[in-house]
Design a protein around this motif. Structure first.
Motif, short mmCIF file in Angstrom:
data_model
loop_
_atom_site.label_atom_id
_atom_site.label_comp_id
_atom_site.label_asym_id
_atom_site.label_seq_id
_atom_site.Cartn_x
_atom_site.Cartn_y
_atom_site.Cartn_z
N SER A 1 -5.31 7.41 -0.99
CA SER A 1 -5.27 8.86 -0.75
C SER A 1 -6.55 9.25 -0.02
CB SER A 1 -5.18 9.63 -2.07
OG SER A 1 -3.99 9.35 -2.76
N ARG A 2 -6.63 10.52 0.36
CA ARG A 2 -7.86 11.02 0.99
C ARG A 2 -8.78 11.70 -0.01
NH1 ARG A 2 -9.12 10.60 6.06
NH2 ARG A 2 -7.58 9.72 7.50
N ALA A 3 -8.37 11.80 -1.25
CA ALA A 3 -9.24 12.39 -2.28
C ALA A 3 -10.44 11.48 -2.54
CB ALA A 3 -8.45 12.59 -3.57
N PRO A 4 -11.60 12.05 -2.87
CA PRO A 4 -12.77 11.25 -3.24
C PRO A 4 -12.49 10.44 -4.51
CG PRO A 4 -13.40 13.50 -2.71
CD PRO A 4 -11.90 13.50 -2.81
N GLN A 5 -13.26 9.38 -4.68
CA GLN A 5 -13.06 8.49 -5.82
C GLN A 5 -13.24 9.19 -7.16
OE1 GLN A 5 -12.15 4.97 -6.35
NE2 GLN A 5 -11.10 5.74 -4.52
N ALA A 6 -14.17 10.13 -7.25
CA ALA A 6 -14.38 10.82 -8.52
C ALA A 6 -13.13 11.59 -8.94
CB ALA A 6 -15.57 11.78 -8.40
N ASP A 7 -12.45 12.20 -7.97
CA ASP A 7 -11.22 12.93 -8.27
C ASP A 7 -10.09 11.97 -8.63
OD1 ASP A 7 -11.99 15.77 -7.70
OD2 ASP A 7 -12.43 14.91 -5.74
N ILE A 8 -10.03 10.84 -7.93
CA ILE A 8 -8.99 9.84 -8.23
C ILE A 8 -9.19 9.28 -9.63
CG2 ILE A 8 -8.19 7.52 -7.64
CD1 ILE A 8 -8.62 8.26 -4.68
N ALA A 9 -10.42 8.98 -9.99
CA ALA A 9 -10.69 8.44 -11.33
C ALA A 9 -10.29 9.45 -12.41
CB ALA A 9 -12.16 8.08 -11.46
N ARG A 10 -10.59 10.71 -12.17
CA ARG A 10 -10.24 11.75 -13.15
C ARG A 10 -8.73 11.88 -13.28
NH1 ARG A 10 -11.91 15.69 -10.54
NH2 ARG A 10 -9.91 16.63 -9.97
N HIS B 1 -3.81 17.86 -10.00
CA HIS B 1 -2.66 16.96 -9.87
C HIS B 1 -2.51 16.50 -8.43
CE1 HIS B 1 -0.80 17.06 -13.81
NE2 HIS B 1 -0.95 18.37 -13.87
N ALA B 2 -1.84 15.36 -8.28
CA ALA B 2 -1.40 14.90 -6.96
C ALA B 2 -0.03 15.50 -6.68
CB ALA B 2 -1.34 13.38 -6.94
N CYS B 3 0.47 15.26 -5.49
CA CYS B 3 1.83 15.68 -5.12
C CYS B 3 2.81 15.31 -6.22
CB CYS B 3 2.20 14.98 -3.81
SG CYS B 3 3.94 14.79 -3.49
N ARG B 4 3.75 16.18 -6.52
CA ARG B 4 4.70 15.93 -7.60
C ARG B 4 5.54 14.68 -7.35
NH1 ARG B 4 6.79 22.13 -8.71
NH2 ARG B 4 5.14 22.72 -10.19
N GLY B 5 6.01 14.52 -6.10
CA GLY B 5 6.82 13.34 -5.79
C GLY B 5 6.02 12.06 -5.89
N CYS B 6 4.80 12.07 -5.34
CA CYS B 6 3.94 10.89 -5.43
C CYS B 6 3.59 10.58 -6.88
CB CYS B 6 2.66 11.11 -4.62
SG CYS B 6 2.94 11.27 -2.84
N VAL C 1 0.85 -1.20 0.00
CA VAL C 1 0.00 0.00 0.00
C VAL C 1 0.88 1.24 0.00
CG1 VAL C 1 -1.82 1.28 1.18
CG2 VAL C 1 -1.80 -1.22 1.29
N TYR C 2 0.79 2.03 -1.07
CA TYR C 2 1.50 3.30 -1.14
C TYR C 2 0.54 4.44 -0.83
CZ TYR C 2 4.09 7.33 -2.84
OH TYR C 2 4.72 8.56 -2.92
N ARG C 3 0.88 5.26 0.14
CA ARG C 3 0.04 6.40 0.51
C ARG C 3 0.48 7.58 -0.36
NH1 ARG C 3 -2.45 11.30 1.70
NH2 ARG C 3 -3.15 11.42 3.88
N ALA C 4 -0.35 7.95 -1.32
CA ALA C 4 -0.06 9.07 -2.21
C ALA C 4 -0.81 10.31 -1.75
CB ALA C 4 -0.46 8.72 -3.64
N PHE C 5 -0.16 11.47 -1.79
CA PHE C 5 -0.82 12.69 -1.34
C PHE C 5 -1.58 13.34 -2.49
CE2 PHE C 5 1.44 12.07 2.48
CZ PHE C 5 0.66 12.72 3.43
N PHE C 6 -2.88 13.12 -2.45
CA PHE C 6 -3.81 13.72 -3.39
C PHE C 6 -5.07 14.02 -2.61
CE2 PHE C 6 -7.02 13.03 -6.98
CZ PHE C 6 -6.85 14.32 -7.49
N GLU C 7 -5.22 15.29 -2.26
CA GLU C 7 -6.34 15.71 -1.42
C GLU C 7 -6.33 17.24 -1.35
OE1 GLU C 7 -4.67 15.45 3.05
OE2 GLU C 7 -4.48 13.57 1.92
N PRO C 8 -7.40 17.85 -0.89
CA PRO C 8 -7.41 19.31 -0.73
C PRO C 8 -6.26 19.77 0.15
CG PRO C 8 -9.63 18.45 -0.51
CD PRO C 8 -8.73 17.25 -0.57
N GLY C 9 -5.59 20.84 -0.27
CA GLY C 9 -4.45 21.36 0.47
C GLY C 9 -3.12 20.94 -0.10
N VAL C 10 -3.10 19.87 -0.90
CA VAL C 10 -1.86 19.43 -1.53
C VAL C 10 -1.61 20.27 -2.78
CG1 VAL C 10 -0.75 17.51 -2.75
CG2 VAL C 10 -2.00 17.08 -0.63
N PHE C 11 -0.36 20.69 -2.99
CA PHE C 11 -0.05 21.51 -4.15
C PHE C 11 -0.44 20.78 -5.44
CE2 PHE C 11 2.84 22.85 -7.57
CZ PHE C 11 2.57 24.20 -7.59
#
Length: 264
Positions: A131-140, A102-107, A87-97
């Motif tokens: 991630s903590r982003a909703p599924q609709a955002d992850i799918a996009r 986009h998700a975090c550049r490193g992730c 399980v890789y925790r990727a930073f994609f959520e409100p507040g992330v650049f």
């Protein structure tokens, strides 16, 4: 003329202090000298993976909950029927650049490097991103970036409980029936090597599951190379392709014949 001198002649802004240019013979000698250290590094890496397979496990007690493309999912569901889970925790959520495009550049760089997961699946291993982003955002995001790995939404304290609430990290789990155990964790610069099938397998409790590995007694192992396949041709419980077995046997024999004879 050295590359640095050529750069200066052409008016380059900074002259790099490059290594000397030598003959073919000198280059081969330098390569052989470095190869000794590289082989030692490979053997040390294999020994470290063998020690990792003998690390103690930690029982996972809470019933963690996630959201996936098909709805609610448990940690057990993330295994998708296999014994091992990465399980890789990727930073994609409100507040992330970069949010929400986009998700975090490193992730995102980590995601770009993930090899086809079919090879992991063939070794009874599932890789997922969370991630903590909703599924609709992850799918996009996945559609935009061309990523295919399973990606779930964290809905509780899973990230905080496993050391990835404020930074990225990779956790490894093993499933024995309905019981789940945490077996390994890597983060920071340790994550930058991930993406390759072999590096993922080397952090799992079962390893690559090939006969040359130093693994605890009765761990699953199969002949080296024989399980490899095209990513669209793996079939559960299928015997290795006969032609591929013959080819890989011939390759192994040729390799052995090229090695220097062992000293008595």
């Amino acid at each position: 003329m050295t590359p640095s001198a050529e750069n200066e002649r052409k008016g380059g802004q900074t002259a790099m202090h490059t290594p000397p240019v030598v003959s073919r013979e000198a280059w081969e000698a330098a390569r052989e000298q470095l190869l000794v250290k590289e082989k030692a590094h490979t053997r040390a890496r294999d020994a470290l993976a063998a020690e990792r397979r003998r690390m103690p496990w930690m029982a996972v007690e809470p019933a963690y909950a996630f959201e996936g493309p098909a709805g609610k999912a448990s940690l057990l569901d993330l295994f998708d029927g296999r014994r091992q889970l990465i399980v890789y925790r990727a930073f994609f959520e409100p507040g992330v650049f970069g949010w929400p495009d986009h998700a975090c550049r490193g992730c995102s760089m980590v995601a770009d490097q993930v090899a086809h997961v079919a090879h992991l699946n063939a070794r009874d291993t599932t890789l997922v991103f969370v991630s903590r982003a909703p599924q609709a955002d992850i799918a996009r995001l996945k559609a935009r970036m061309g990523w295919d790995m399973p990606w779930f939404t964290v809905t509780d304290s899973f990230d905080a409980d496993f050391g990835v609430d404020e930074w990225h990290g990779t956790n490894v789990f093993y499933r024995d029936g309905d019981h789940v155990f945490r077996t390994y964790f890597i983060n920071n610069r340790g994550d930058e090597q991930m993406g390759n099938t072999w590096n993922y397998l080397d952090i799992t409790p079962l390893g690559r599951q090939e006969v040359w590995e130093d693994s605890p007694e009765r761990y699953p192992q199969t002949p080296t190379y024989k399980w490899w396949n095209w990513h669209d041709s793996y079939v559960a419980d299928a015997a290795p392709d006969k032609k591929w077995v013959e080819v890989s046997d011939a390759g192994e024999a040729a390799f052995r014949n090229q090695q220097p004879a062992a000293k008595p």
